[in-house]
Write an enzyme that holds these catalytic residues in place. Sequence first.
Site, PDB file in Angstrom:
ATOM      1  N   ARG A 102      37.563  27.366  32.310  1.00 19.45           N
ATOM      2  CA  ARG A 102      37.402  28.719  32.871  1.00 19.45           C
ATOM      3  C   ARG A 102      37.463  29.681  31.693  1.00 19.45           C
ATOM      4  O   ARG A 102      38.444  29.694  30.938  1.00 19.45           O
ATOM      5  CB  ARG A 102      38.494  29.042  33.878  1.00 19.45           C
ATOM      6  CG  ARG A 102      38.501  30.527  34.253  1.00 19.45           C
ATOM      7  CD  ARG A 102      39.381  30.847  35.425  1.00 19.45           C
ATOM      8  NE  ARG A 102      38.780  30.406  36.674  1.00 19.45           N
ATOM      9  CZ  ARG A 102      39.109  30.882  37.877  1.00 19.45           C
ATOM     10  NH1 ARG A 102      40.020  31.825  37.993  1.00 19.45           N
ATOM     11  NH2 ARG A 102      38.519  30.436  38.969  1.00 19.45           N
ATOM     12  N   HIS A 129      30.153  30.856  39.243  1.00 14.67           N
ATOM     13  CA  HIS A 129      31.367  30.192  39.720  1.00 14.67           C
ATOM     14  C   HIS A 129      30.913  29.039  40.622  1.00 14.67           C
ATOM     15  O   HIS A 129      31.112  29.052  41.840  1.00 14.67           O
ATOM     16  CB  HIS A 129      32.232  31.187  40.495  1.00 14.67           C
ATOM     17  CG  HIS A 129      33.639  30.734  40.730  1.00 14.67           C
ATOM     18  ND1 HIS A 129      34.113  29.509  40.296  1.00 14.67           N
ATOM     19  CD2 HIS A 129      34.679  31.328  41.377  1.00 14.67           C
ATOM     20  CE1 HIS A 129      35.379  29.380  40.657  1.00 14.67           C
ATOM     21  NE2 HIS A 129      35.739  30.464  41.309  1.00 14.67           N
ATOM     22  N   GLN A 132      33.221  27.116  43.231  1.00 13.85           N
ATOM     23  CA  GLN A 132      33.490  27.886  44.440  1.00 13.85           C
ATOM     24  C   GLN A 132      32.411  27.618  45.480  1.00 13.85           C
ATOM     25  O   GLN A 132      32.692  27.471  46.678  1.00 13.85           O
ATOM     26  CB  GLN A 132      33.530  29.382  44.097  1.00 13.85           C
ATOM     27  CG  GLN A 132      33.829  30.272  45.278  1.00 13.85           C
ATOM     28  CD  GLN A 132      35.241  30.093  45.796  1.00 13.85           C
ATOM     29  OE1 GLN A 132      36.175  30.137  45.026  1.00 13.85           O
ATOM     30  NE2 GLN A 132      35.396  29.877  47.096  1.00 13.85           N
ATOM     31  N   ASP A 217      33.313  39.771  47.659  1.00 15.86           N
ATOM     32  CA  ASP A 217      34.226  39.409  46.567  1.00 15.86           C
ATOM     33  C   ASP A 217      34.757  40.725  45.999  1.00 15.86           C
ATOM     34  O   ASP A 217      34.269  41.814  46.342  1.00 15.86           O
ATOM     35  CB  ASP A 217      33.452  38.602  45.504  1.00 15.86           C
ATOM     36  CG  ASP A 217      34.329  38.079  44.364  1.00 15.86           C
ATOM     37  OD1 ASP A 217      35.570  38.044  44.521  1.00 15.86           O
ATOM     38  OD2 ASP A 217      33.768  37.693  43.325  1.00 15.86           O
ATOM     39  N   CYS A 257      35.911  34.345  48.294  1.00 16.75           N
ATOM     40  CA  CYS A 257      36.451  33.294  47.415  1.00 16.75           C
ATOM     41  C   CYS A 257      37.937  33.478  47.147  1.00 16.75           C
ATOM     42  O   CYS A 257      38.613  32.528  46.764  1.00 16.75           O
ATOM     43  CB  CYS A 257      35.676  33.269  46.114  1.00 16.75           C
ATOM     44  SG  CYS A 257      35.800  34.782  45.133  1.00 16.75           S
ATOM     45  N   ARG A 285      38.214  23.859  48.121  1.00 15.07           N
ATOM     46  CA  ARG A 285      38.088  23.724  46.661  1.00 15.07           C
ATOM     47  C   ARG A 285      38.576  22.335  46.251  1.00 15.07           C
ATOM     48  O   ARG A 285      37.982  21.669  45.407  1.00 15.07           O
ATOM     49  CB  ARG A 285      38.924  24.805  45.943  1.00 15.07           C
ATOM     50  CG  ARG A 285      38.481  26.249  46.226  1.00 15.07           C
ATOM     51  CD  ARG A 285      37.101  26.524  45.646  1.00 15.07           C
ATOM     52  NE  ARG A 285      37.060  26.213  44.227  1.00 15.07           N
ATOM     53  CZ  ARG A 285      37.461  27.047  43.249  1.00 15.07           C
ATOM     54  NH1 ARG A 285      37.867  28.243  43.543  1.00 15.07           N
ATOM     55  NH2 ARG A 285      37.383  26.681  41.991  1.00 15.07           N
TER      56      ARG A 285
HETATM   57  N1  NVA Z   1      34.362  37.524  40.778  1.00 14.63           N
HETATM   58  C1  NVA Z   1      35.771  37.185  40.604  1.00 14.63           C
HETATM   59  C2  NVA Z   1      36.043  35.855  41.199  1.00 14.63           C
HETATM   60  C3  NVA Z   1      37.485  35.405  41.110  1.00 14.63           C
HETATM   61  C4  NVA Z   1      37.703  34.027  41.643  1.00 14.63           C
HETATM   62  C5  NVA Z   1      36.111  37.199  39.135  1.00 14.63           C
HETATM   63  O1  NVA Z   1      35.284  36.755  38.322  1.00 14.63           O
HETATM   64  O2  NVA Z   1      37.189  37.668  38.787  1.00 14.63           O
HETATM   65  N1   CP Z   2      38.498  31.614  43.983  1.00 15.54           N
HETATM   66  C1   CP Z   2      39.094  31.283  42.827  1.00 15.54           C
HETATM   67  O1   CP Z   2      38.470  30.769  41.905  1.00 15.54           O
HETATM   68  O2   CP Z   2      40.407  31.565  42.753  1.00 15.54           O
HETATM   69  P1   CP Z   2      41.339  31.483  41.466  1.00 15.54           P
HETATM   70  O3   CP Z   2      40.921  32.583  40.531  1.00 15.54           O
HETATM   71  O4   CP Z   2      42.720  31.669  41.984  1.00 15.54           O
HETATM   72  O5   CP Z   2      41.152  30.156  40.798  1.00 15.54           O
END
Ligand code: NVA
Ligand code: CP
Length: 299
Positions: A102, A129, A132, A217, A257, A285
């Site tokens: 990540r 992502h 997800q 989101d 998500c 997930r």
């Molecule tokens: N769009 C959000 C998703 C978090 C799981 C981010 O990138 O922070």
């Molecule tokens: N939806 C998701 O990826 O959550 P986290 O940021 O908690 O991993």
Amino acid sequence: MTTRHFLSLMDLSADEIRGIISRAIELKKLGKSAPKTLSDYTMAMVFEQSSTRTRTSFEIGMSQLGGHAMFLSPGDSQIQRGEPIRDTARVLSRMVDVIVMRTTTHQRVSTMAGYASVPVINALCDRYHPCQLLADLQTFTEHRGEISGRTLAWIGDGNNVCHSWMNAARQLDFKLNIATPKGFEPDADLIEACKDNISLGNDPVTAATGAACIITDTWASMGQEDEKSVRETAFAGYCVDDDLMAHAADNAIFMHCLPAYRGYEVSESVLEGARSVVWDEAENRLHAQKALLELLLGQ
Ligand code: NVA
Ligand code: CP
């Protein structure tokens, strides 16, 4: 055998995505009695951004399949002190069977994949992502059946999760109506690539009308914290609330998500309401990623 990476949904065929959904549903039923298909396999998890769901689901999923997961937070590894991703990729590849990353930019996860000789899984970057989406496609299938040919709606930011939904629409041939404020549209190259499966506009009601699922989101993703107040102004009118849900199909579900910001992109009543399937998405997930790991590791 060539190393399979999963940086976006486009790294799988439509049949493989369908296979992951079916296997995830099966693994969910098996629970802890699932066969230990990844016994003796190890996974490195390089996380340069915060996570609750992704970290937990990968660690527990690996353990449920008999393997071992090792979490490398930015503060603990040498990456933060400047060791290049390309060196980290080659070192980890000598020791583990799969790398989950990540990070901030698609470039960084692509570099990891470019130098790794084991599969690299994108656990979120600025562009995509995809993990997800595997869980979300499983969740839609469980609640509403086949997704191909259906119409879903994305309300809000044209962000990483939106991009992955666009790829899903292209891969599984469903329609995604997207409503964003002006200036917050998805990336232009993805709009072009997915043009047969998306419609783009600035009106949430138009996008939501008749949709089988409404998705949103956060308005400010990780790394956009400084833009929070500007974004709150720009996104006023894009909250998924009961009024907006009333325009969707009668049995429409709501997806997010998580983490969710109540009163901003979604109202408390929609998030906690009967149409919300967000807790199933979170649980899935775990199962969808177990199915992904089995596929990438050839088990
Ligand atoms: N769009 C959000 C998703 C978090 C799981 C981010 O990138 O922070
Ligand atoms: N939806 C998701 O990826 O959550 P986290 O940021 O908690 O991993």
